[in-house]
Design a protein around this motif. Structure first.
Motif, PDB file in Angstrom:
ATOM      1  N   LYS B  40       0.827  -1.205   0.000  1.00  0.00           N
ATOM      2  CA  LYS B  40       0.000   0.000   0.000  1.00  0.00           C
ATOM      3  C   LYS B  40       0.867   1.263   0.000  1.00  0.00           C
ATOM      4  O   LYS B  40       0.641   2.178  -0.792  1.00  0.00           O
ATOM      5  CB  LYS B  40      -0.919   0.019   1.239  1.00  0.00           C
ATOM      6  CG  LYS B  40      -1.787  -1.216   1.385  1.00  0.00           C
ATOM      7  CD  LYS B  40      -2.677  -1.133   2.605  1.00  0.00           C
ATOM      8  CE  LYS B  40      -1.941  -1.075   3.932  1.00  0.00           C
ATOM      9  NZ  LYS B  40      -1.230  -2.312   4.292  1.00  0.00           N
ATOM     10  N   SER B  41       1.848   1.274   0.900  1.00  0.00           N
ATOM     11  CA  SER B  41       2.713   2.456   0.967  1.00  0.00           C
ATOM     12  C   SER B  41       3.502   2.617  -0.322  1.00  0.00           C
ATOM     13  O   SER B  41       3.703   3.736  -0.802  1.00  0.00           O
ATOM     14  CB  SER B  41       3.677   2.341   2.146  1.00  0.00           C
ATOM     15  OG  SER B  41       2.968   2.280   3.349  1.00  0.00           O
ATOM     16  N   VAL B  42       3.948   1.489  -0.870  1.00  0.00           N
ATOM     17  CA  VAL B  42       4.711   1.568  -2.118  1.00  0.00           C
ATOM     18  C   VAL B  42       3.832   2.135  -3.234  1.00  0.00           C
ATOM     19  O   VAL B  42       4.275   2.983  -4.014  1.00  0.00           O
ATOM     20  CB  VAL B  42       5.275   0.181  -2.501  1.00  0.00           C
ATOM     21  CG1 VAL B  42       5.907   0.219  -3.870  1.00  0.00           C
ATOM     22  CG2 VAL B  42       6.297  -0.271  -1.475  1.00  0.00           C
ATOM     23  N   PHE B  84       2.965  10.942   5.821  1.00  0.00           N
ATOM     24  CA  PHE B  84       3.733   9.704   5.727  1.00  0.00           C
ATOM     25  C   PHE B  84       3.374   8.758   6.861  1.00  0.00           C
ATOM     26  O   PHE B  84       2.942   9.187   7.925  1.00  0.00           O
ATOM     27  CB  PHE B  84       5.225  10.015   5.763  1.00  0.00           C
ATOM     28  CG  PHE B  84       5.739  10.597   4.483  1.00  0.00           C
ATOM     29  CD1 PHE B  84       6.357   9.794   3.542  1.00  0.00           C
ATOM     30  CD2 PHE B  84       5.579  11.932   4.210  1.00  0.00           C
ATOM     31  CE1 PHE B  84       6.810  10.320   2.361  1.00  0.00           C
ATOM     32  CE2 PHE B  84       6.021  12.479   3.024  1.00  0.00           C
ATOM     33  CZ  PHE B  84       6.643  11.661   2.096  1.00  0.00           C
ATOM     34  N   GLN B  85       3.622   7.472   6.601  1.00  0.00           N
ATOM     35  CA  GLN B  85       3.300   6.476   7.625  1.00  0.00           C
ATOM     36  C   GLN B  85       4.039   6.782   8.927  1.00  0.00           C
ATOM     37  O   GLN B  85       3.505   6.648  10.003  1.00  0.00           O
ATOM     38  CB  GLN B  85       3.631   5.075   7.117  1.00  0.00           C
ATOM     39  CG  GLN B  85       3.107   3.988   8.023  1.00  0.00           C
ATOM     40  CD  GLN B  85       3.118   2.625   7.345  1.00  0.00           C
ATOM     41  OE1 GLN B  85       3.564   2.478   6.218  1.00  0.00           O
ATOM     42  NE2 GLN B  85       2.630   1.623   8.031  1.00  0.00           N
ATOM     43  N   GLY B  86       5.304   7.213   8.801  1.00  0.00           N
ATOM     44  CA  GLY B  86       6.077   7.539  10.005  1.00  0.00           C
ATOM     45  C   GLY B  86       6.069   9.020  10.315  1.00  0.00           C
ATOM     46  O   GLY B  86       6.970   9.529  10.966  1.00  0.00           O
ATOM     47  N   CYS B 161      -2.898  10.139   2.572  1.00  0.00           N
ATOM     48  CA  CYS B 161      -2.651   9.852   3.979  1.00  0.00           C
ATOM     49  C   CYS B 161      -2.301   8.384   4.148  1.00  0.00           C
ATOM     50  O   CYS B 161      -3.121   7.516   3.823  1.00  0.00           O
ATOM     51  CB  CYS B 161      -3.877  10.172   4.823  1.00  0.00           C
ATOM     52  SG  CYS B 161      -4.342  11.893   4.750  1.00  0.00           S
ATOM     53  N   ASP B 162      -1.102   8.118   4.618  1.00  0.00           N
ATOM     54  CA  ASP B 162      -0.707   6.735   4.867  1.00  0.00           C
ATOM     55  C   ASP B 162      -1.009   6.405   6.325  1.00  0.00           C
ATOM     56  O   ASP B 162      -0.290   6.824   7.224  1.00  0.00           O
ATOM     57  CB  ASP B 162       0.779   6.549   4.554  1.00  0.00           C
ATOM     58  CG  ASP B 162       1.128   5.084   4.348  1.00  0.00           C
ATOM     59  OD1 ASP B 162       0.343   4.229   4.776  1.00  0.00           O
ATOM     60  OD2 ASP B 162       2.188   4.815   3.752  1.00  0.00           O
ATOM     61  N   GLU B 163      -2.053   5.667   6.531  1.00  0.00           N
ATOM     62  CA  GLU B 163      -2.504   5.273   7.867  1.00  0.00           C
ATOM     63  C   GLU B 163      -2.626   6.452   8.821  1.00  0.00           C
ATOM     64  O   GLU B 163      -1.891   6.553   9.804  1.00  0.00           O
ATOM     65  CB  GLU B 163      -1.566   4.209   8.442  1.00  0.00           C
ATOM     66  CG  GLU B 163      -1.441   3.049   7.478  1.00  0.00           C
ATOM     67  CD  GLU B 163      -0.846   1.813   8.105  1.00  0.00           C
ATOM     68  OE1 GLU B 163      -0.652   1.804   9.322  1.00  0.00           O
ATOM     69  OE2 GLU B 163      -0.605   0.861   7.357  1.00  0.00           O
ATOM     70  N   PRO B 164      -3.588   7.328   8.539  1.00  0.00           N
ATOM     71  CA  PRO B 164      -3.720   8.532   9.360  1.00  0.00           C
ATOM     72  C   PRO B 164      -4.133   8.229  10.791  1.00  0.00           C
ATOM     73  O   PRO B 164      -3.815   8.992  11.690  1.00  0.00           O
ATOM     74  CB  PRO B 164      -4.818   9.332   8.653  1.00  0.00           C
ATOM     75  CG  PRO B 164      -5.573   8.329   7.849  1.00  0.00           C
ATOM     76  CD  PRO B 164      -4.577   7.290   7.451  1.00  0.00           C
TER      77      PRO B 164
HETATM   78 MG   LIG Z   1       2.552   1.108   4.794  1.00  0.00          MG
END
Ligand SMILES: [Mg+2]
Ligand SMILES: Nc1ncnc2c1ncn2[C@@H]1O[C@H](COP(=O)(O)OP(=O)(O)OP(=O)(O)O)[C@@H](O)[C@H]1O
Lengths: 242, 267
Positions: B40-42, B84-86, B161-164
């Motif tokens: 997903k992030s990729v 970002f996720q992080g 939004c990556d995993e908000p």
């Molecule tokens: Mg991810």
């Protein structure tokens, strides 16, 4: 060779589409303050002692009674201005500034801060790296001037305190046969060294991949490669400019 | 509207994305759903151009993004807000400066306008008192929220939004989902949200894509997701305990109903 190629490409990418001059200027000043203020102390300590040690060792070796004591002052001046102040200062700064640049950029890379800049449409290389290079090129010569001054002072203190020569003799030596070009030469060297250290460290830091372990690795590589580059450049400068 | 077509990406010999197509419309909550490590992030990074896909094309409102000139890509990117996720907060800046950064770089607001906008965005994510803290002094969930504030600060056209809401408590998670939905609809922006959270998918997903091992196995409105016949998606949904319990209750009720029908029939 492949490394050299991508290093050159990296340098090229810095000047291609950089940010507005206002932002660049502000960032450069910020970096210059960081690099300069943070390094004054270590440069001061190192150069004072280098001057002192140089003076003591020369006086130890000069046992011939026909050579006047003022020669010690003369030799300290020549050695520190020409070689020790620019080169040793740069090697110290390679350790301090180089690892700082590589570690900082490496951390930004692995925590996606560089990506965050890129997504905003900012040329991250030029935004992050160019100010560091400009600041280094601007600040290193100043630090080297301080180093020259302090190492000569260190020599004076060591010489007079150890009783090797009088203050008057040291100063007479300092003032004999002064060649102003030597200062220019040293400052040119310091600019070259600043450029090498900041670009090599930025390159190593900017292309860090992986995690915290690799950031440490990049820092180490940045320092070792910078030091080698400085010493090679030192030789080349001496051949070309003297 | 963002269209992606036939996106492939391989890292080494690991195929992460295997021919993904999709259309993300503006004003809708587009959600990417999938288990950890499905890419997903990729995919999100491919869409914003941080990862170069091996194959495939991406267009933003009809403008080709992949392999286009850098200037055009930069121009499109200036309209992107991304979490970002992080979180990826700039750790040399405090919270206020982080949120203000894209405003300084991308807009021509003056100082007071920027200050006001920063205040407004931080208030929207419930962090009006955290402005002077450094990222290292924030909890994971607070970082997420600052990341969202930074992403939405410069009125973006595209929001990723990556995993908000991972790592947030249920209440804050709902607030964040609400916020994303609100600005998506209010400004008609194109939003893509990556998530694992079935609650937010069911509640807000206008267009849900389910990724599994680099392939898109299901796509549709969240209202249809419970009736899916895709086994992998079913497994994914009902790995969630609450969902499983809900399903169980449903089945028990069904069984009771059937029993009753049978009894009634017998009588
Ligand atoms: Mg991810
Ligand atoms: N830069 C990279 N180099 C090599 N492999 C990568 C890289 N980035 C991601 N991968 C691999 O791609 C796969 C998908 O990663 P991705 O981060 O997209 O997962 P994800 O679906 O976002 O999972 P999560 O929900 O845990 O965030 C993983 O197996 C990962 O190992």
């Amino acid at each position: 060779m492949k490394n050299l190629g991508s290093y050159l490409l990296f340098l090229f990418s810095l000047v291609k589409r950089s940010e507005s001059p206002g932002i660049l200027f502000k960032r450069t000043i910020d970096e210059a303050v960081l690099i300069g203020i943070d390094s004054v102390f270590i440069v001061g300590v190192v150069s004072t002692f280098i001057g002192a040690v140089t003076c003591v060792q020369i006086s130890y070796n000069l046992t011939n009674a026909f050579i006047p004591n003022s020669t010690i002052g003369f030799m300290v001046r020549e050695m520190t201005i020409l070689e020790l102040a620019p080169t040793i200062t740069s090697i110290v700064l390679a350790g301090k500034v180089g690892s700082n640049i590589a570690g900082g950029l490496g951390t930004m890379r692995i925590t996606e801060q560089v990506d965050a800049l890129e997504v905003m449409g900012i040329n991250s290389a030029s935004y992050l790296v160019l100010p560091k290079i400009l600041a280094s090129v601007f600040v290193f010569p100043m630090l080297v001037v301080i180093a020259m001054f302090l190492s000569i002072l260190g020599g004076y203190l060591a010489g007079t305190l150890s009783g090797a020569l009088s203050g008057q003799e040291y100063i007479t030596g300092l003032r004999s046969e002064f060649i102003p070009y030597n200062i220019t030469f040293a400052l040119i060297k310091s600019v070259v060294f600043a450029f090498l250290i900041s670009t090599i460290s930025s390159y190593k830091g900017f292309f860090t991949t992986g995690g915290a372990l690799e950031v440490g690795e990049s820092s180490t590589k940045a320092v070792t490669n910078s030091v080698i580059a400085v010493l090679i450049a030192d030789y080349v400068c001496a051949q070309v400019l003297l | 509207m963002i269209e992606i077509h036939n996106i492939h990406k391989t890292f080494g010999d690991k195929k992460v994305l295997d021919g993904i197509d999709g259309v993300f419309e503006s004003g809708k909550m587009n959600m990417l759903l999938g288990a950890s490590g499905t890419g997903k992030s990729v995919l999100l990074k491919c869409i914003v151009g941080l990862v170069k896909p091996d194959l495939g094309s991406i267009t933003y409102d009809g403008r080709i993004f992949t392999n286009n000139k850098l200037d055009i890509r930069q121009e499109i990117r200036r309209k992107i807000g991304m979490l970002f996720q992080g979180s990826a907060l700039f750790d040399s800046m405090n919270v206020n400066e982080n949120v203000e950064f894209p405003l300084t770089m991308l807009t021509d607001m003056n100082r007071t306008e920027r200050k006001k906008r920063v205040e407004f965005c931080l208030q929207r994510v419930g962090l009006e008192n955290a402005g002077n803290l450094m990222p290292s002094e924030l909890s994971g969930g607070m970082k997420k929220r600052v990341g969202i504030a930074r992403a939405i600060a410069p009125h973006c056209t595209y929001l990723f939004c990556d995993e908000p809401n991972s790592g947030l408590d249920p209440l804050t998670a709902i607030t964040i989902d609400e916020l994303i939905k609100e600005i998506t609809e209010e400004y008609d922006i194109t939003t893509i949200v990556v998530t694992h959270d079935m609650n937010s998918v069911l509640e807000y997903g206008d267009n849900v894509m389910f990724l599994y091992k680099g392939k898109k196995l299901w796509e549709g409105h969240s209202s249809g997701i419970m009736d899916t016949r895709v086994k992998e998606l079913n497994d994914f949904i009902f790995s969630n305990r609450l969902m499983r319990d809900a399903k169980k209750i449903e089945q028990i009720e069904e069984n009771e109903q059937r029993d009753e029908d049978i009894r009634n029939g017998e009588v």
